[in-house]
Design a protein around this motif. Structure first.
Motif, mmCIF file in Angstrom:
data_model
loop_
_atom_site.group_PDB
_atom_site.id
_atom_site.type_symbol
_atom_site.label_atom_id
_atom_site.label_comp_id
_atom_site.label_asym_id
_atom_site.label_seq_id
_atom_site.Cartn_x
_atom_site.Cartn_y
_atom_site.Cartn_z
ATOM 1 N N ARG A 21 12.475 116.209 117.280
ATOM 2 C CA ARG A 21 11.831 115.593 116.105
ATOM 3 C C ARG A 21 10.495 115.037 116.592
ATOM 4 N NH1 ARG A 21 14.677 113.756 111.702
ATOM 5 N NH2 ARG A 21 13.730 111.676 111.846
ATOM 6 N N GLU B 41 12.229 108.407 97.669
ATOM 7 C CA GLU B 41 12.580 109.761 98.057
ATOM 8 C C GLU B 41 13.493 110.408 97.033
ATOM 9 O OE1 GLU B 41 12.833 107.149 99.988
ATOM 10 O OE2 GLU B 41 11.459 107.481 101.671
ATOM 11 N N TRP C 275 11.488 111.560 94.039
ATOM 12 C CA TRP C 275 10.268 112.307 94.359
ATOM 13 C C TRP C 275 10.118 113.589 93.534
ATOM 14 C CZ3 TRP C 275 6.169 110.636 96.635
ATOM 15 C CH2 TRP C 275 5.177 111.549 97.003
ATOM 16 N N VAL D 247 4.013 112.545 109.226
ATOM 17 C CA VAL D 247 5.322 113.112 108.943
ATOM 18 C C VAL D 247 6.151 113.126 110.216
ATOM 19 C CG1 VAL D 247 4.435 114.574 107.094
ATOM 20 C CG2 VAL D 247 4.531 115.466 109.426
ATOM 21 N N SER E 218 12.170 121.480 108.968
ATOM 22 C CA SER E 218 12.121 120.519 107.864
ATOM 23 C C SER E 218 11.088 119.444 108.177
ATOM 24 C CB SER E 218 13.498 119.877 107.624
ATOM 25 O OG SER E 218 13.891 119.121 108.755
ATOM 26 N N GLU F 202 9.775 115.432 106.797
ATOM 27 C CA GLU F 202 9.974 114.246 105.967
ATOM 28 C C GLU F 202 8.828 113.274 106.240
ATOM 29 O OE1 GLU F 202 13.080 111.488 107.988
ATOM 30 O OE2 GLU F 202 13.766 113.566 108.305
ATOM 31 N N MET G 251 11.740 123.202 101.835
ATOM 32 C CA MET G 251 11.180 121.880 102.133
ATOM 33 C C MET G 251 11.096 121.035 100.870
ATOM 34 S SD MET G 251 8.110 122.537 104.838
ATOM 35 C CE MET G 251 8.437 123.105 106.505
ATOM 36 N N ALA G 252 11.637 119.841 100.902
ATOM 37 C CA ALA G 252 11.529 118.928 99.765
ATOM 38 C C ALA G 252 10.125 118.366 99.646
ATOM 39 C CB ALA G 252 12.543 117.788 99.906
ATOM 40 N N VAL G 253 9.451 118.167 100.781
ATOM 41 C CA VAL G 253 8.085 117.637 100.805
ATOM 42 C C VAL G 253 7.226 118.626 101.579
ATOM 43 C CG1 VAL G 253 6.592 115.743 101.531
ATOM 44 C CG2 VAL G 253 8.912 115.259 100.703
ATOM 45 N N GLN H 287 15.932 119.434 96.463
ATOM 46 C CA GLN H 287 14.941 120.499 96.438
ATOM 47 C C GLN H 287 14.865 121.206 95.092
ATOM 48 O OE1 GLN H 287 16.037 123.079 99.635
ATOM 49 N NE2 GLN H 287 15.687 121.545 101.228
ATOM 50 N N LEU I 22 4.329 108.361 101.883
ATOM 51 C CA LEU I 22 4.641 108.895 100.562
ATOM 52 C C LEU I 22 3.756 108.274 99.489
ATOM 53 C CD1 LEU I 22 8.535 109.197 100.426
ATOM 54 C CD2 LEU I 22 6.847 111.025 100.410
#
Length: 471
Positions: free
Chosen positions: A36, A221, A224, A85, A106, A108, A75-77, A183, A115
């Motif tokens: 990460r 989140e 979002w 990030v 991924s 975040e 990807m959600a974001v 998502q 955000l």
């Protein structure tokens, strides 16, 4: 001279470029299997194939990163330049360029601050396009017949909305189930808004008069999906008035700015959409009572006004007396006037009849008869002359017919040849093929048979030569 001495051979092994590259790749992936990485997003490039290439950097280093098409879709974001990030993936090498890179699975945001910064940037961009302008807002109908609700079919939100609508005013509710986080949230909500707008007015499914997009409270989140550009544009483009009821009163998403009206909670959205039945009935009763009072008061005022005006008017017999008197006078004068008119017309008839004498009429008839006879004589002469001219012309044509007709030609020595069916023959070849012929002369017809062609005589074979006598 000094003798040249060979240097001893080295024991260091030799590797090819591919072997070194593969060894580095194995060491790197074995040491950093899954990592990460926190950093700031640099340039972002999305290729035509759908793969995304971007940089992760801090104040001292840069790591090239890549996400394949399938990973980008999940990807959600989506990373944007300048965002901080946390990217999750694995380190690997890219041998053709002799560099290492991070394959990101991924992403975040690194905290709520990132955000919010991205949210403010997106809000400013959409506001600059005019999607949040007050001139785009539509008025909500006072009493809608059908309400479309875009929310999750599970949870307390839809139950609260239905319960509040049932308490206030019973209306028809259409539910479009969607995911309210994750998502699939943004594309499903946008598709639901467009789907309700696409319903025809006279179709089998009633078209809603107002839409409610609702969700319960949650973190930034969780909410979002309602900040995504696709949802904001769908809400702004909705031709059906839309109420946004996302989160609690303190939660704000971008769909709240694009909606025609914002409700602090889903229950409040139901209260905004329809009035209370009891309050509406009481209001109607109040209006009905006010209408009756106003009508009675207006009638009373007009009755009093009529009475006031009637007192100022004269009596009816006084108003009618002059007309009655004139009628009586005309009734007395009418018989005398009628007799006088009849006498005047009788005298005028006699005067006209005196001018109609018998000899005058007879004279006019005689003159008319003379004119008629003269016209008849002229017409008879014209018809006779026309007939004479036509007879002369007809005689000339008959003489021409006799001189040019074929009987006259026959008299000059010609003849007409026909076959047994009476058809005229004009060639010797055609006549030779007929079994019988008719020849017409000026004085009659002669039947003849065509002469058969003579067969050529057969030639005798030559006589054999005579053998001579040897003796």
């Amino acid at each position: 001279m000094m003798d040249l001495i060979d240097e001893p051979a080295s024991n260091t092994p030799e590797f090819s470029v591919s072997e070194i590259s593969g060894a580095v790749k194995r060491v790197l992936e074995g040491e950093f299997g899954r990592v990460r990485v926190r950093g700031e997003v640099g340039r972002v490039v999305i290729a035509r194939t759908g793969h995304m290439y971007f940089d992760l950097k801090d104040d001292r280093a840069v790591i090239a990163s890549v996400s394949w098409k399938g990973q980008v879709a999940r990807m959600a974001v989506k990373p944007e330049e300048g965002m901080e990030v946390i990217a999750t993936g694995r380190l690997t090498t890219f041998a053709p360029q002799s560099k290492y890179q991070l394959q990101v699975e991924s992403i975040e945001p690194a905290g709520a601050g990132a955000l919010m910064a991205m949210l403010e940037k997106r809000k400013a961009a959409l506001a600059a396009e005019g999607l949040f302008g007050a001139e785009r807002k539509q008025r909500l109908p006072y009493l809608p017949r059908v309400i479309g609700v875009v929310t999750s079919p599970q949870g307390a939100v839809i139950r609260d909305i239905l319960h509040r609508l049932r308490d206030r005013f019973g209306v028809h509710v259409l539910l479009w189930p969607v995911a309210v986080q994750g998502q699939g949230c943004a594309p499903e909500v946008a598709r639901a808004i467009k789907g309700f707008n696409a319903l025809p007015h006279d179709g089998p499914i009633p078209r809603p008069d107002v839409l409610i997009v609702a969700r319960g409270g949650g973190s930034i989140e969780d909410l979002w999906g309602f900040n995504e550009e696709i949802v904001v544009r769908a809400a702004a483009a909705s031709r059906i008035p839309l109420i946004s009821a996302v989160g609690h009163e303190t939660d704000t998403t971008l769909i709240d700015y694009a909606a025609d009206q914002r409700a602090p909670t889903p229950s409040a959205a139901a209260e905004i959409a329809v009035p209370v039945h009891a309050d509406l009935a009481a209001h109607l009763a109040n209006l009905d009572a006010r209408l009756l009072r106003a009508g009675g008061h207006a009638i009373s005022q007009r009755q009093q006004r009529l009475r006031d005006v009637a007192r100022a008017l004269p009596r009816a017999d006084t108003l009618l007396a002059p007309a009655v008197q004139r009628f009586d006078q005309w009734a007395e004068r009418f018989p005398g006037s009628l007799r006088a008119a009849l006498l005047s017309k009788t005298q005028e008839l006699r005067r006209i009849a005196a001018g109609l004498r018998a000899n005058t009429i007879t004279h006019q008839i005689d003159k008319g008869r003379e004119r008629l006879d003269e016209r008849a004589a002229r017409a008879t002469r014209a018809v006779t002359n026309s007939l004479d001219r036509q007879a002369t012309r007809l005689a000339a044509l008959d003489r021409l017919r006799q001189s040019l007709g074929y009987p006259a030609t026959l008299k000059r020595g010609y003849a007409v040849v026909r076959d047994d069916a009476g058809a005229v023959l004009t060639t010797a070849q055609g006549a030779g093929r007929k079994p019988a012929l008719q020849i017409e002369f000026s004085d009659g017809t002669l039947d003849v048979l065509p002469r058969k062609p003579e067969k050529p005589a057969k030639s005798k074979p030559p006589a054999p030569p005579q053998q001579g006598d040897l003796f």
